[in-house]
Design a protein around this motif. Structure first.
Motif, PDB file in Angstrom:
ATOM      1  N   LEU A 122      33.076  82.108 -21.208  1.00  0.00           N
ATOM      2  CA  LEU A 122      32.918  81.563 -22.612  1.00  0.00           C
ATOM      3  C   LEU A 122      33.213  82.711 -23.662  1.00  0.00           C
ATOM      4  O   LEU A 122      33.706  82.491 -24.758  1.00  0.00           O
ATOM      5  CB  LEU A 122      31.310  81.208 -22.849  1.00  0.00           C
ATOM      6  CG  LEU A 122      30.881  80.529 -23.951  1.00  0.00           C
ATOM      7  CD1 LEU A 122      31.593  79.145 -23.892  1.00  0.00           C
ATOM      8  CD2 LEU A 122      29.565  80.296 -23.945  1.00  0.00           C
ATOM      9  N   GLY A 123      32.915  83.910 -23.425  1.00  0.00           N
ATOM     10  CA  GLY A 123      33.179  85.162 -24.180  1.00  0.00           C
ATOM     11  C   GLY A 123      34.794  84.997 -24.484  1.00  0.00           C
ATOM     12  O   GLY A 123      35.094  85.367 -25.691  1.00  0.00           O
ATOM     13  N   HIS A 124      35.531  84.754 -23.499  1.00  0.00           N
ATOM     14  CA  HIS A 124      36.990  84.868 -23.433  1.00  0.00           C
ATOM     15  C   HIS A 124      37.399  83.640 -24.333  1.00  0.00           C
ATOM     16  O   HIS A 124      38.317  83.786 -25.262  1.00  0.00           O
ATOM     17  CB  HIS A 124      37.514  84.554 -21.915  1.00  0.00           C
ATOM     18  CG  HIS A 124      39.056  84.922 -22.026  1.00  0.00           C
ATOM     19  ND1 HIS A 124      39.824  84.802 -20.835  1.00  0.00           N
ATOM     20  CD2 HIS A 124      39.963  85.389 -23.117  1.00  0.00           C
ATOM     21  CE1 HIS A 124      41.117  85.256 -21.187  1.00  0.00           C
ATOM     22  NE2 HIS A 124      41.234  85.104 -22.592  1.00  0.00           N
ATOM     23  N   GLY A 125      36.804  82.546 -24.102  1.00  0.00           N
ATOM     24  CA  GLY A 125      37.122  81.503 -24.879  1.00  0.00           C
ATOM     25  C   GLY A 125      36.835  81.551 -26.667  1.00  0.00           C
ATOM     26  O   GLY A 125      37.575  81.386 -27.216  1.00  0.00           O
ATOM     27  N   MET A 126      35.756  82.282 -26.783  1.00  0.00           N
ATOM     28  CA  MET A 126      35.223  82.459 -28.135  1.00  0.00           C
ATOM     29  C   MET A 126      36.044  83.478 -28.918  1.00  0.00           C
ATOM     30  O   MET A 126      36.436  83.130 -30.056  1.00  0.00           O
ATOM     31  CB  MET A 126      33.681  82.871 -28.005  1.00  0.00           C
ATOM     32  CG  MET A 126      33.046  81.632 -27.902  1.00  0.00           C
ATOM     33  SD  MET A 126      31.094  82.360 -27.675  1.00  0.00           S
ATOM     34  CE  MET A 126      30.769  82.618 -29.467  1.00  0.00           C
ATOM     35  N   ALA A 127      36.419  84.441 -28.089  1.00  0.00           N
ATOM     36  CA  ALA A 127      37.473  85.666 -28.616  1.00  0.00           C
ATOM     37  C   ALA A 127      38.873  84.685 -28.980  1.00  0.00           C
ATOM     38  O   ALA A 127      39.432  85.241 -30.114  1.00  0.00           O
ATOM     39  CB  ALA A 127      37.730  86.733 -27.778  1.00  0.00           C
ATOM     40  N   HIS A 128      39.215  83.914 -28.013  1.00  0.00           N
ATOM     41  CA  HIS A 128      40.502  83.280 -28.639  1.00  0.00           C
ATOM     42  C   HIS A 128      40.270  82.356 -29.569  1.00  0.00           C
ATOM     43  O   HIS A 128      41.204  82.348 -30.490  1.00  0.00           O
ATOM     44  CB  HIS A 128      40.746  82.162 -27.199  1.00  0.00           C
ATOM     45  CG  HIS A 128      42.444  81.829 -27.279  1.00  0.00           C
ATOM     46  ND1 HIS A 128      42.500  80.549 -28.090  1.00  0.00           N
ATOM     47  CD2 HIS A 128      43.562  82.029 -26.922  1.00  0.00           C
ATOM     48  CE1 HIS A 128      43.720  80.128 -28.126  1.00  0.00           C
ATOM     49  NE2 HIS A 128      44.324  81.341 -27.360  1.00  0.00           N
ATOM     50  N   ALA A 129      39.350  81.590 -29.765  1.00  0.00           N
ATOM     51  CA  ALA A 129      39.061  80.867 -30.931  1.00  0.00           C
ATOM     52  C   ALA A 129      39.020  81.619 -32.371  1.00  0.00           C
ATOM     53  O   ALA A 129      39.735  81.430 -33.070  1.00  0.00           O
ATOM     54  CB  ALA A 129      37.720  79.919 -30.732  1.00  0.00           C
ATOM     55  N   VAL A 130      38.453  82.678 -32.006  1.00  0.00           N
ATOM     56  CA  VAL A 130      38.144  83.618 -33.327  1.00  0.00           C
ATOM     57  C   VAL A 130      39.634  84.012 -33.651  1.00  0.00           C
ATOM     58  O   VAL A 130      39.682  84.036 -34.979  1.00  0.00           O
ATOM     59  CB  VAL A 130      37.022  84.823 -33.069  1.00  0.00           C
ATOM     60  CG1 VAL A 130      37.093  85.767 -34.211  1.00  0.00           C
ATOM     61  CG2 VAL A 130      35.488  84.085 -33.106  1.00  0.00           C
ATOM     62  N   PHE A 131      40.077  84.559 -32.945  1.00  0.00           N
ATOM     63  CA  PHE A 131      41.453  85.416 -33.095  1.00  0.00           C
ATOM     64  C   PHE A 131      42.600  84.510 -33.514  1.00  0.00           C
ATOM     65  O   PHE A 131      43.180  84.933 -34.561  1.00  0.00           O
ATOM     66  CB  PHE A 131      41.802  86.136 -31.997  1.00  0.00           C
ATOM     67  CG  PHE A 131      42.755  87.318 -31.858  1.00  0.00           C
ATOM     68  CD1 PHE A 131      42.399  88.257 -32.408  1.00  0.00           C
ATOM     69  CD2 PHE A 131      44.120  87.110 -31.842  1.00  0.00           C
ATOM     70  CE1 PHE A 131      43.186  89.560 -32.653  1.00  0.00           C
ATOM     71  CE2 PHE A 131      45.095  88.132 -32.101  1.00  0.00           C
ATOM     72  CZ  PHE A 131      44.625  89.161 -32.501  1.00  0.00           C
ATOM     73  N   PHE A 132      42.547  83.188 -32.957  1.00  0.00           N
ATOM     74  CA  PHE A 132      43.753  82.546 -33.227  1.00  0.00           C
ATOM     75  C   PHE A 132      43.477  81.231 -34.183  1.00  0.00           C
ATOM     76  O   PHE A 132      44.465  80.492 -34.541  1.00  0.00           O
ATOM     77  CB  PHE A 132      44.437  81.833 -31.814  1.00  0.00           C
ATOM     78  CG  PHE A 132      44.904  82.914 -31.228  1.00  0.00           C
ATOM     79  CD1 PHE A 132      46.431  83.275 -31.408  1.00  0.00           C
ATOM     80  CD2 PHE A 132      44.316  83.483 -29.814  1.00  0.00           C
ATOM     81  CE1 PHE A 132      46.759  84.401 -30.514  1.00  0.00           C
ATOM     82  CE2 PHE A 132      44.854  84.404 -29.276  1.00  0.00           C
ATOM     83  CZ  PHE A 132      46.443  84.956 -29.522  1.00  0.00           C
ATOM     84  N   CYS A 133      42.415  81.028 -34.412  1.00  0.00           N
ATOM     85  CA  CYS A 133      41.981  79.783 -35.137  1.00  0.00           C
ATOM     86  C   CYS A 133      41.083  80.162 -36.310  1.00  0.00           C
ATOM     87  O   CYS A 133      41.278  79.915 -37.461  1.00  0.00           O
ATOM     88  CB  CYS A 133      41.261  78.681 -34.219  1.00  0.00           C
ATOM     89  SG  CYS A 133      40.912  77.216 -35.185  1.00  0.00           S
ATOM     90  N   LEU A 134      39.618  80.683 -35.902  1.00  0.00           N
ATOM     91  CA  LEU A 134      38.727  80.906 -36.904  1.00  0.00           C
ATOM     92  C   LEU A 134      39.366  81.651 -38.052  1.00  0.00           C
ATOM     93  O   LEU A 134      38.900  81.451 -39.219  1.00  0.00           O
ATOM     94  CB  LEU A 134      37.438  81.284 -36.442  1.00  0.00           C
ATOM     95  CG  LEU A 134      36.860  80.249 -35.392  1.00  0.00           C
ATOM     96  CD1 LEU A 134      35.362  80.750 -35.183  1.00  0.00           C
ATOM     97  CD2 LEU A 134      36.709  78.891 -36.098  1.00  0.00           C
ATOM     98  N   SER A 135      40.005  82.908 -37.795  1.00  0.00           N
ATOM     99  CA  SER A 135      40.567  83.532 -38.732  1.00  0.00           C
ATOM    100  C   SER A 135      41.598  82.994 -39.735  1.00  0.00           C
ATOM    101  O   SER A 135      41.634  83.804 -40.725  1.00  0.00           O
ATOM    102  CB  SER A 135      41.295  84.776 -37.892  1.00  0.00           C
ATOM    103  OG  SER A 135      42.286  84.368 -37.165  1.00  0.00           O
ATOM    104  N   LEU A 136      42.083  81.881 -39.121  1.00  0.00           N
ATOM    105  CA  LEU A 136      43.071  81.394 -40.068  1.00  0.00           C
ATOM    106  C   LEU A 136      42.624  80.129 -41.013  1.00  0.00           C
ATOM    107  O   LEU A 136      43.327  79.318 -41.869  1.00  0.00           O
ATOM    108  CB  LEU A 136      44.204  80.584 -39.232  1.00  0.00           C
ATOM    109  CG  LEU A 136      44.860  81.585 -38.085  1.00  0.00           C
ATOM    110  CD1 LEU A 136      45.818  80.998 -37.288  1.00  0.00           C
ATOM    111  CD2 LEU A 136      45.503  82.673 -38.690  1.00  0.00           C
TER     112      LEU A 136
END
Length: 249
Positions: A122-136
């Protein structure tokens, strides 16, 4: 309306992981700490990876083959980091079991180990979402939206959210599969995770073709569904084996 759209994009990207967090992880403080440490661990690895590739970006149209190299190296790097994360977890597991022995408490059960794997994923998935989506997503809350030429019928933010949705599920449940594969030394589990990760990552290249998002996004979601089904079958098998051993004893 744009605020609603921005919130909707964010929920598409992190909705599944948020649901898992609330329904499973939030009930146990140790799992919450595991999620937070895993998210920080994977965010750090992604920052290191992006720093290494910064010199080659942006990629020109004449050198689009670099996208393939970027994806291959990124997936290989992340799978190497996954193995490092597993080794760190094993050291933690040994410490927890030793503490349980000293205090005359039960060791970690199979369910506990799977939940720790779920929290790490879940931490890996959240990191991906933050890095590649939420930041945009900040511009998505403005007065307009944004389209790209290759996918002119779908907002860029929606494409990004769906990609993060798929990868968050793949990363979350792949960690459970990988942890079981490493623990049992099952080659099929160990190979499934990087193969599915590489396959899903390569599918994102379809979005570079005109209208490709109409094909690439459903294929990515299908890959997430396959990962979920594989994880479900693996967990059911392990629980049956565990209950069988308890019944025999």
């Amino acid at each position: 309306m744009t605020v609603a759209a921005g919130v909707g994009y964010a929920l598409i990207a992190v909705g599944p992981t948020l649901s898992i967090f609330v329904s499973v992880i939030a009930k146990k403080p140790f799992l919450v700490l595991t999620v937070l440490s895993s998210t920080l661990f994977w965010l750090t690895s992604l920052i290191v990876l992006s720093g290494a590739w910064r010199a080659f970006l942006p990629v020109k149209s004449t050198t689009s083959w670099l996208y393939v190299v970027l994806i291959v190296t990124s997936v290989c790097f992340q799978e190497g980091v996954r193995l490092v994360f597993w080794k760190l977890y094993k050291k933690l597991e040994e410490m927890l079991d030793a503490f349980a022995d000293r205090t005359s408490k039960p060791r970690l059960s199979l369910t506990d180990k799977m939940q720790i794997g779920l929290a790490g994923g879940l931490g890996h998935g959240m990191a991906h979402a933050v890095f590649f989506c939420l930041s945009l997503l900040t511009p998505a809350f403005g007065s307009a939206t944004y389209y790209v030429e290759k996918c002119s019928h779908m907002p860029f933010f929606l494409v990004s959210a769906i990609i993060s949705f798929g990868f968050s599920l793949i990363h979350t449940f792949s960690m459970v599969i990988a942890f079981n594969g490493y623990a049992e030394r099952r080659k099929c589990d160990q190979f499934f995770v990087p193969v599915m990760h590489m396959t899903a990552a390569m599918m994102t290249l379809i979005n570079l073709v005109s209208g490709g998002c109409a094909v690439g996004l459903p294929l990515l979601c299908f890959s997430a569904a396959v990962t979920l089904q594989y994880c479900w079958n693996m967990v059911c098998r392990r629980l049956r084996e565990s209950y069988g051993r308890l019944a025999n004893n």
